[in-house]
Design a protein around this motif. Structure first.
Motif, PDB file in Angstrom:
ATOM      1  N   ILE A   1      -6.889 -11.621  79.172  1.00 42.98           N
ATOM      2  CA  ILE A   1      -5.645 -11.408  78.535  1.00 42.98           C
ATOM      3  C   ILE A   1      -5.711  -9.941  77.283  1.00 42.98           C
ATOM      4  CG2 ILE A   1      -5.403 -14.054  78.620  1.00 42.98           C
ATOM      5  CD1 ILE A   1      -5.454 -14.282  75.559  1.00 42.98           C
ATOM      6  N   ASN A   2      -4.315  -9.705  76.917  1.00 45.06           N
ATOM      7  CA  ASN A   2      -4.152  -8.558  76.375  1.00 45.06           C
ATOM      8  C   ASN A   2      -3.218  -8.647  75.512  1.00 45.06           C
ATOM      9  OD1 ASN A   2      -4.466  -5.744  75.712  1.00 45.06           O
ATOM     10  ND2 ASN A   2      -2.725  -5.343  76.905  1.00 45.06           N
ATOM     11  N   ILE A   3      -3.118  -7.892  74.227  1.00 41.64           N
ATOM     12  CA  ILE A   3      -2.113  -7.949  73.336  1.00 41.64           C
ATOM     13  C   ILE A   3      -1.540  -6.624  73.412  1.00 41.64           C
ATOM     14  CG2 ILE A   3      -3.436  -7.643  71.292  1.00 41.64           C
ATOM     15  CD1 ILE A   3      -1.532  -9.826  69.718  1.00 41.64           C
ATOM     16  N   HIS A   4      -0.298  -6.585  73.359  1.00 43.65           N
ATOM     17  CA  HIS A   4       0.312  -5.135  73.232  1.00 43.65           C
ATOM     18  C   HIS A   4       1.388  -5.159  72.397  1.00 43.65           C
ATOM     19  CE1 HIS A   4       1.288  -1.375  75.046  1.00 43.65           C
ATOM     20  NE2 HIS A   4       2.481  -1.677  75.010  1.00 43.65           N
ATOM     21  N   PRO A   5       1.608  -3.970  71.437  1.00 39.72           N
ATOM     22  CA  PRO A   5       2.598  -3.936  70.471  1.00 39.72           C
ATOM     23  C   PRO A   5       3.841  -3.630  70.920  1.00 39.72           C
ATOM     24  CG  PRO A   5       1.047  -2.127  70.297  1.00 39.72           C
ATOM     25  CD  PRO A   5       0.557  -2.812  71.536  1.00 39.72           C
ATOM     26  N   SER A   6       4.584  -4.127  71.822  1.00 39.71           N
ATOM     27  CA  SER A   6       5.907  -3.883  72.071  1.00 39.71           C
ATOM     28  C   SER A   6       6.326  -5.208  73.002  1.00 39.71           C
ATOM     29  CB  SER A   6       6.065  -2.857  72.993  1.00 39.71           C
ATOM     30  OG  SER A   6       5.544  -2.930  74.416  1.00 39.71           O
ATOM     31  N   LEU A   7       7.776  -5.245  73.250  1.00 42.83           N
ATOM     32  CA  LEU A   7       8.266  -6.260  74.097  1.00 42.83           C
ATOM     33  C   LEU A   7       8.258  -5.776  75.541  1.00 42.83           C
ATOM     34  CD1 LEU A   7      11.194  -7.691  72.156  1.00 42.83           C
ATOM     35  CD2 LEU A   7       9.034  -8.751  72.242  1.00 42.83           C
ATOM     36  N   LEU A   8       7.029  -6.089  76.216  1.00 42.81           N
ATOM     37  CA  LEU A   8       6.983  -5.525  77.496  1.00 42.81           C
ATOM     38  C   LEU A   8       8.041  -6.205  78.474  1.00 42.81           C
ATOM     39  CD1 LEU A   8       3.167  -5.844  77.978  1.00 42.81           C
ATOM     40  CD2 LEU A   8       4.424  -3.818  77.599  1.00 42.81           C
ATOM     41  N   PRO A   9       8.507  -5.517  79.400  1.00 41.05           N
ATOM     42  CA  PRO A   9       7.943  -4.318  79.844  1.00 41.05           C
ATOM     43  C   PRO A   9       8.432  -3.120  79.149  1.00 41.05           C
ATOM     44  CG  PRO A   9       9.620  -4.944  81.211  1.00 41.05           C
ATOM     45  CD  PRO A   9       9.715  -6.073  80.166  1.00 41.05           C
ATOM     46  N   ALA A  10       9.189  -3.226  77.976  1.00 40.03           N
ATOM     47  CA  ALA A  10       9.260  -1.849  77.258  1.00 40.03           C
ATOM     48  C   ALA A  10       8.053  -1.271  76.717  1.00 40.03           C
ATOM     49  CB  ALA A  10      10.394  -2.234  76.236  1.00 40.03           C
ATOM     50  N   PHE A  11       8.054  -0.108  76.480  1.00 43.15           N
ATOM     51  CA  PHE A  11       7.036   0.789  76.054  1.00 43.15           C
ATOM     52  C   PHE A  11       5.494   0.423  76.172  1.00 43.15           C
ATOM     53  CE2 PHE A  11      10.549   0.388  72.919  1.00 43.15           C
ATOM     54  CZ  PHE A  11      11.306   1.620  73.417  1.00 43.15           C
ATOM     55  N   ALA A  12       5.190   0.248  77.591  1.00 45.49           N
ATOM     56  CA  ALA A  12       3.818   0.056  78.003  1.00 45.49           C
ATOM     57  C   ALA A  12       3.044   1.362  77.453  1.00 45.49           C
ATOM     58  CB  ALA A  12       3.842  -0.025  79.533  1.00 45.49           C
ATOM     59  N   GLY A  13       1.818   1.209  77.732  1.00 45.32           N
ATOM     60  CA  GLY A  13       1.022   2.528  77.538  1.00 45.32           C
ATOM     61  C   GLY A  13       0.615   2.796  76.244  1.00 45.32           C
ATOM     62  N   LYS A  14       0.124   3.805  75.814  1.00 48.34           N
ATOM     63  CA  LYS A  14      -0.353   4.365  74.280  1.00 48.34           C
ATOM     64  C   LYS A  14       0.906   4.462  73.472  1.00 48.34           C
ATOM     65  CE  LYS A  14      -4.729   6.412  75.480  1.00 48.34           C
ATOM     66  NZ  LYS A  14      -5.494   7.604  76.051  1.00 48.34           N
ATOM     67  N   ASP A  15       0.408   4.378  72.357  1.00 49.29           N
ATOM     68  CA  ASP A  15       1.257   4.494  71.016  1.00 49.29           C
ATOM     69  C   ASP A  15       2.603   3.805  71.078  1.00 49.29           C
ATOM     70  OD1 ASP A  15       2.080   5.275  68.487  1.00 49.29           O
ATOM     71  OD2 ASP A  15       2.604   7.199  69.123  1.00 49.29           O
ATOM     72  N   ALA A  16       2.731   2.562  71.428  1.00 54.98           N
ATOM     73  CA  ALA A  16       3.889   1.626  71.923  1.00 54.98           C
ATOM     74  C   ALA A  16       4.615   1.394  70.708  1.00 54.98           C
ATOM     75  CB  ALA A  16       3.672   0.255  72.250  1.00 54.98           C
ATOM     76  N   ILE A  17       4.014   1.574  69.474  1.00 59.54           N
ATOM     77  CA  ILE A  17       4.921   1.402  68.156  1.00 59.54           C
ATOM     78  C   ILE A  17       5.504   2.993  67.877  1.00 59.54           C
ATOM     79  CG2 ILE A  17       4.791   1.199  65.902  1.00 59.54           C
ATOM     80  CD1 ILE A  17       2.363  -0.844  66.276  1.00 59.54           C
ATOM     81  N   GLY A  18       5.059   4.112  68.007  1.00 64.31           N
ATOM     82  CA  GLY A  18       5.665   5.256  67.993  1.00 64.31           C
ATOM     83  C   GLY A  18       6.754   5.442  69.099  1.00 64.31           C
ATOM     84  N   GLN A  19       6.394   4.974  70.200  1.00 67.01           N
ATOM     85  CA  GLN A  19       7.489   5.033  71.404  1.00 67.01           C
ATOM     86  C   GLN A  19       8.765   4.299  70.845  1.00 67.01           C
ATOM     87  OE1 GLN A  19       6.457   4.299  75.610  1.00 67.01           O
ATOM     88  NE2 GLN A  19       4.032   4.000  75.011  1.00 67.01           N
ATOM     89  N   ALA A  20       8.508   2.927  70.419  1.00 66.33           N
ATOM     90  CA  ALA A  20       9.714   2.311  69.953  1.00 66.33           C
ATOM     91  C   ALA A  20      10.506   3.033  68.810  1.00 66.33           C
ATOM     92  CB  ALA A  20       9.148   0.901  69.504  1.00 66.33           C
ATOM     93  N   PHE A  21       9.477   3.430  67.863  1.00 63.58           N
ATOM     94  CA  PHE A  21      10.204   3.994  66.817  1.00 63.58           C
ATOM     95  C   PHE A  21      11.133   5.204  67.107  1.00 63.58           C
ATOM     96  CE2 PHE A  21       9.744   6.615  62.917  1.00 63.58           C
ATOM     97  CZ  PHE A  21      10.550   5.708  61.856  1.00 63.58           C
ATOM     98  N   ASP A  22      10.666   6.194  67.919  1.00 69.88           N
ATOM     99  CA  ASP A  22      11.030   7.442  68.319  1.00 69.88           C
ATOM    100  C   ASP A  22      12.389   7.201  69.154  1.00 69.88           C
ATOM    101  OD1 ASP A  22       9.159   8.733  67.096  1.00 69.88           O
ATOM    102  OD2 ASP A  22       7.978   9.273  68.938  1.00 69.88           O
ATOM    103  N   LYS A  23      12.259   6.128  69.898  1.00 66.51           N
ATOM    104  CA  LYS A  23      13.606   5.822  70.545  1.00 66.51           C
ATOM    105  C   LYS A  23      14.631   5.016  69.598  1.00 66.51           C
ATOM    106  CE  LYS A  23      13.154   6.710  75.012  1.00 66.51           C
ATOM    107  NZ  LYS A  23      13.788   7.888  75.483  1.00 66.51           N
ATOM    108  N   GLN A  24      14.333   4.670  68.276  1.00 72.93           N
ATOM    109  CA  GLN A  24      15.247   4.056  67.500  1.00 72.93           C
ATOM    110  C   GLN A  24      15.503   2.900  68.031  1.00 72.93           C
ATOM    111  OE1 GLN A  24      17.862   7.494  66.843  1.00 72.93           O
ATOM    112  NE2 GLN A  24      16.561   7.897  65.115  1.00 72.93           N
ATOM    113  N   VAL A  25      14.818   2.091  68.596  1.00 75.77           N
ATOM    114  CA  VAL A  25      15.393   0.733  68.937  1.00 75.77           C
ATOM    115  C   VAL A  25      15.552  -0.157  67.970  1.00 75.77           C
ATOM    116  CG1 VAL A  25      14.399   0.715  71.535  1.00 75.77           C
ATOM    117  CG2 VAL A  25      12.726  -0.013  69.554  1.00 75.77           C
TER     118      VAL A  25
END
Ligand code: GAR
Length: 192
Positions: free
Chosen positions: A106-130
């Motif tokens: 099992i894995n933990i990922h810092p986004s609500l998948l399937p949004a923002f998979a891959g690296k720097d999920a927090i940065g991706q969400a922040f940049d998209k201003q969700v």
């Protein structure tokens, strides 16, 4: 009692949260092994301080992924590991580990998948201003953050939040959610 191998590459705050949940009696499991692919990662020292068996490997000295995963499989099987817990392990898992540990990684990922998979999920969400993001725990398959979702928790990004604020809030959720999900797997094991 469930035997866990935690695979991590970095700071190890989730590793710590799991160890602490066990010590507090909230999680009925044992961390029997830490696997890390970076000798300088702070998680290595955390495992040594907690007196947990540690395997550090350098992927570059192996011919390919199958070769180092074969060695890791042996490390896990020797210790009769039930579940592999990915906690900031920044490598895709290949068939050498996936097949013998089907539905047991099992894995933990810092986004609500399937949004923002891959690296720097927090940065991706922040940049998209969700305005809503969160944390996902899922079974691992051969894709990048794509396996069946076990649980998720959402949180709001306030307009005043910096990226660091979001990171702190995400981590606080992770440290509660991951031990709770692992405990739920233990309960299912017991019911078998
Ligand atoms: C965690 O936020 C985890 O969700 C993330 O790495 C961090 C590790 O922190 N994992 C991924 O992004 C996987 N795609 P930690 O080393 O402090 O536990």
């Amino acid at each position: 009692m469930m035997k866990l191998a935690v695979f991590a590459s970095g700071t190890g705050s989730n590793f710590d949260a799991i160890v602490q949940a066990i010590e507090a009696g909230d999680l009925d499991a044992e961390v029997s092994l830490l696997v890390c692919d970076r000798i300088e990662a702070p998680v290595v020292e955390k495992a040594q301080r907690a007196d947990i068996d540690t395997v550090v490997f350098n992927a570059k000295v192996y011919e390919n992924k199958a070769a180092y995963e074969q060695a890791l499989l042996k490390d896990c099987q020797e210790r009769e590991i039930d579940y592999i817990i990915l906690a900031g392990y920044m490598r895709l898992i290949g068939p050498t580990l996936l097949k013998p540990y089907e539905n047991r990684i099992i894995n933990i990922h810092p986004s609500l998948l399937p949004a923002f998979a891959g690296k720097d999920a927090i940065g991706q969400a922040f940049d998209k201003q969700v305005k809503i993001t969160g944390v996902t725990v899922h079974f691992v398959d051969d894709g990048m953050d794509t396996g069946p979702i076990i649980d998720q928790e959402a949180m709001r990004i306030e307009d005043s939040d910096t990226k660091e604020d979001v990171q702190k809030k995400i981590q606080a959720i992770e440290h509660q959610l991951y031990p709770r999900v692992i405990q739920s797997l233990q309960v299912k094991e017991d019911a078998k």
